[in-house]
Each structure stands twice: as C-alpha cells, then as structure tokens.
Write an enzyme that holds these catalytic residues in place. Structure first.
Site, PDB file in Angstrom:
ATOM      1  N   GLY A   8       0.815  -1.219   0.022  1.00 29.98           N
ATOM      2  CA  GLY A   8       0.136  -0.116   0.057  1.00 29.98           C
ATOM      3  C   GLY A   8       0.865   1.246  -0.213  1.00 29.98           C
ATOM      4  N   GLN A  12      -1.820   7.154   1.546  1.00 26.70           N
ATOM      5  CA  GLN A  12      -1.505   8.321   2.286  1.00 26.70           C
ATOM      6  C   GLN A  12      -0.186   8.369   3.200  1.00 26.70           C
ATOM      7  OE1 GLN A  12      -3.928   9.903   5.553  1.00 26.70           O
ATOM      8  NE2 GLN A  12      -3.250  11.898   5.389  1.00 26.70           N
ATOM      9  N   ASP A  34       2.264  -1.677  -4.626  1.00 23.89           N
ATOM     10  CA  ASP A  34       0.911  -1.336  -4.451  1.00 23.89           C
ATOM     11  C   ASP A  34       0.152  -2.129  -5.495  1.00 23.89           C
ATOM     12  OD1 ASP A  34      -0.484   1.356  -2.906  1.00 23.89           O
ATOM     13  OD2 ASP A  34      -1.629   0.593  -4.573  1.00 23.89           O
ATOM     14  N   ILE A  35      -1.332  -1.834  -5.460  1.00 23.76           N
ATOM     15  CA  ILE A  35      -2.162  -2.661  -6.632  1.00 23.76           C
ATOM     16  C   ILE A  35      -2.166  -1.552  -7.763  1.00 23.76           C
ATOM     17  CG2 ILE A  35      -4.264  -1.932  -5.340  1.00 23.76           C
ATOM     18  CD1 ILE A  35      -5.175  -4.965  -6.116  1.00 23.76           C
ATOM     19  N   TYR A 142     -14.510  -1.416   9.796  1.00 28.29           N
ATOM     20  CA  TYR A 142     -13.103  -0.717   9.912  1.00 28.29           C
ATOM     21  C   TYR A 142     -12.694  -1.364  11.314  1.00 28.29           C
ATOM     22  CZ  TYR A 142      -9.179   2.391   9.650  1.00 28.29           C
ATOM     23  OH  TYR A 142      -7.837   2.987   9.827  1.00 28.29           O
ATOM     24  N   LYS A 146      -9.763  -3.692  12.806  1.00 27.59           N
ATOM     25  CA  LYS A 146      -8.630  -3.162  13.494  1.00 27.59           C
ATOM     26  C   LYS A 146      -8.501  -3.839  14.608  1.00 27.59           C
ATOM     27  CE  LYS A 146      -6.895  -0.385  10.229  1.00 27.59           C
ATOM     28  NZ  LYS A 146      -5.638  -0.360   9.779  1.00 27.59           N
TER      29      LYS A 146
HETATM   30  C1  AKB Z   1     -10.091   7.075   8.944  1.00 22.65           C
HETATM   31  O1  AKB Z   1     -10.722   7.922   9.401  1.00 22.65           O
HETATM   32  O2  AKB Z   1     -10.575   5.845   8.566  1.00 22.65           O
HETATM   33  C2  AKB Z   1      -8.609   6.879   9.322  1.00 22.65           C
HETATM   34  C3  AKB Z   1      -8.693   6.479  10.865  1.00 22.65           C
HETATM   35  C4  AKB Z   1      -8.412   7.369  11.987  1.00 22.65           C
HETATM   36  O3  AKB Z   1      -8.066   5.296  10.977  1.00 22.65           O
HETATM   37  N1  AKB Z   1      -7.879   8.212   9.287  1.00 22.65           N
END
Ligand code: AKB
Length: 317
Positions: A8, A12, A34-35, A142, A146
């Site tokens: 990746g 960013q 990266d892809i 997400y 995580k």
């Molecule tokens: C997001 O907003 O998804 C990321 C993060 C805080 O992990 N910048």
C-alpha cells in the site's frame, strides 16, 4: 531494518513513509508495492516499485524472496468510510491481506509493522484520556478489522515469535497523498479548500473532537517503534499515539491566523458523523512515551503553518 517491503505504498502513509525510508535506509533497500502503479507518483519514479495485490500470498512471498526482505510494513487497507460502504470487501482486504502478510513474516522471520487506528475503539470506550488497555467494541467494519488485526498480531507474536509492532493512528494530516475514504479526511480537505477557495464545508459537525497527527510525526513514530529494542515493548499491538485532540472550529481558527477571510460551514454527513462520534475525543499516549519514547514535534499551529506553505507550493505546480 535492512531491506523493507511496504504494501500500500501509494496510500497516504505509504507515500510519505517510502520517501523517508529511502532517505534513511537507502533507495535500494526499500521495496515499495501497491495494487496501482501511476507513473507520475514519486514512489514509482524514485526507487524500486513493484505491483503487489496483498490478497495474493504467493506473489507476496515471491517478492520477499526476490529482494531478501527482512522487514514488512503492511499498510494496504480500506479506511473507515469506504469500509462501511463495502464491509465484505473491507474484511477480505483488511483481514485477508493482514493474514497473508503475517504468514509471510512468520515463514521468512520478518520484523513486522501494520497500523491500527483510533477506529479500533467504540462508543462504550472511555472518551477522554482513553487508556492503552480498555474496552474496544467498535461498531464499524473498519473497527472490527482493526481490533481483529491487533489480536491477530498479538497472536502471531505470542504463538510464533513474529516481531509484530503497531500503533493506533489518529487522523493523519499530510500534503503528499490524499487519504481517501476516511472519517478524519475533513482535516486534510480543509487545507486544500482553504487555499483553493478560502472556504470549506465540513462533513463533520462542529464540536466533534478527534485525535490527529501531522504526517512527519507519524513517520517518525513508525521508525522509532521499529527501532525500539524488542524487550522494552510490553504492549506492542497496538500503542495509542496522538499529537492533538481537535474539532473543526480549531482548524478554522488556526487557518484564519494565516488567512483571515477563510470561512467554515457545515453539511454533516450522517454516516461519517456517526463513525466520528463512536471514536474517542482524546486518547492517552503514556505507554508509547514510556516504552519507546514516542514524541511529536507538531502542534496544530505549527502543522497549519507548514501545511499551508507546502500545499501552496504543490498546488502552484
Ligand atoms: C479514518 O478516518 O478512517 C482513518 C483512521 C482514523 O483510521 N484516518
């Protein structure tokens, strides 16, 4: 860290980190992957760059063997808002990619870094001075990936002895590559729009506090953690890190100090606002400071001055 593979690398974090690692460890010792492969990116133009899909474990392993890699920095993942729009893909990429990267690191005895996030916390987590060890029950896909990722990294460390390390990054602000698909992206967009239009419409509501950090501090944090002696790390996956707890009005004031005509308005996106409200206001970074001397250089004001200067040059090109 002698030969480092970054997945990746066009994202960013990857764009800023690849440049710094090439300066520090030598262009020939950093394998950016990266892809995507846009020919205009400095990451592609200024060093070794390879196409790599992180869901393809065999190709990842071949890359590690080809370059005799000893450190993996695994960054490829979907951010919070995109993951919420595409939860199945987010699981497949964020967890599938991580599992492949950990397996390759186990087989080839690589040192390993992957970022976690403030997104690993949830609405039941203490909002202020959020401790290193606390209740994590995130309500986003997400966040689910995580927390699972943090646990999986701990498992690989305990079970197989893989030297896994990680931080919970807050919103990261940078001028090199755009974040794309995150909840904290407003804090980057605001600087671009300030310079282009002297105005910004925020999708995050006034008074919504989240942790943030400037990219040079984030890159320093990755290097400091990766270079810390293994025996000093009690927590590993993943350390709370942050430089500031800020809301949209704080950015407004900081930008107005340079551009008095700048105007901030609001058009709140309910999805990203709900995500933001499920995250802490301000996390406690004591353990990172104690165990590997985590520190930051950039306050909101110093970051704003630097962002506006660097972005102005970039936008004029
Ligand atoms: C997001 O907003 O998804 C990321 C993060 C805080 O992990 N910048």
């Amino acid at each position: 860290m002698k030969t480092i593979l970054i997945t990746g690398a066009l994202g960013q974090i990857g764009t800023a980190l690849t440049t710094r690692l090439r300066e520090k460890y030598g262009v020939e010792n950093v394998i950016a992957t990266d892809i995507q492969h846009p020919e205009t990116s400095s990451v592609v133009k200024n060093g070794i760059f390879e196409y790599l899909d992180v869901t393809d474990q065999l190709s990842m392993e071949q890359m590690v063997e080809k370059y005799e890699v000893d450190t993996m920095i695994h960054l490829a993942a979907l951010l919070s808002a995109t993951a919420e729009a595409k939860p199945q893909l987010a699981w497949e990429l964020n967890m599938g990619g991580l599992m492949n990267a950990l397996e390759v690191s186990r087989i080839h005895e690589l040192k390993f870094f992957t970022p976690s996030s403030i997104g690993a916390f949830g609405p039941q987590t203490p909002k202020d001075q959020t401790p290193q060890l606390t209740l994590q029950r995130p309500t986003t896909m997400y966040g689910v990936t995580k927390v699972s990722g943090e646990l999986l990294c701990d498992y690989y460390h305990m079970k197989f002895g893989v030297d896994t390390r990680s931080v919970r990054f807050p919103g990261l602000i940078s001028y090199e590559a755009l974040p794309g698909g995150g909840t904290t992206d407003y804090a980057v967009d605001i600087y671009y729009e300030a310079l282009k239009n002297q105005a910004y419409t925020s999708f995050i509501d006034k008074g919504t506090y989240m942790d943030m950090m400037y990219m040079p501090d984030a890159v320093d944090a990755i290097i400091a953690l990766m270079e810390a002696p293994s025996e000093k790390l009690i927590h590993r996956n993943a350390f709370n890190v942050s430089a500031m707890s800020v809301c949209p009005e704080d950015f407004e004031q900081a930008i107005q100090a340079h551009m008095p005509a700048f105007k901030l308005s609001y058009d709140v996106d309910p999805i990203r606002q709900t995500i933001a409200e499920s995250w802490p206001n301000a996390i406690d970074t004591t353990k990172a400071r104690e165990e590997w001397q985590f520190d930051t250089q950039y306050s909101l004001d110093r970051m704003t001055a630097d962002m506006l200067e660097k972005l102005k040059t970039k936008l004029l090109k």
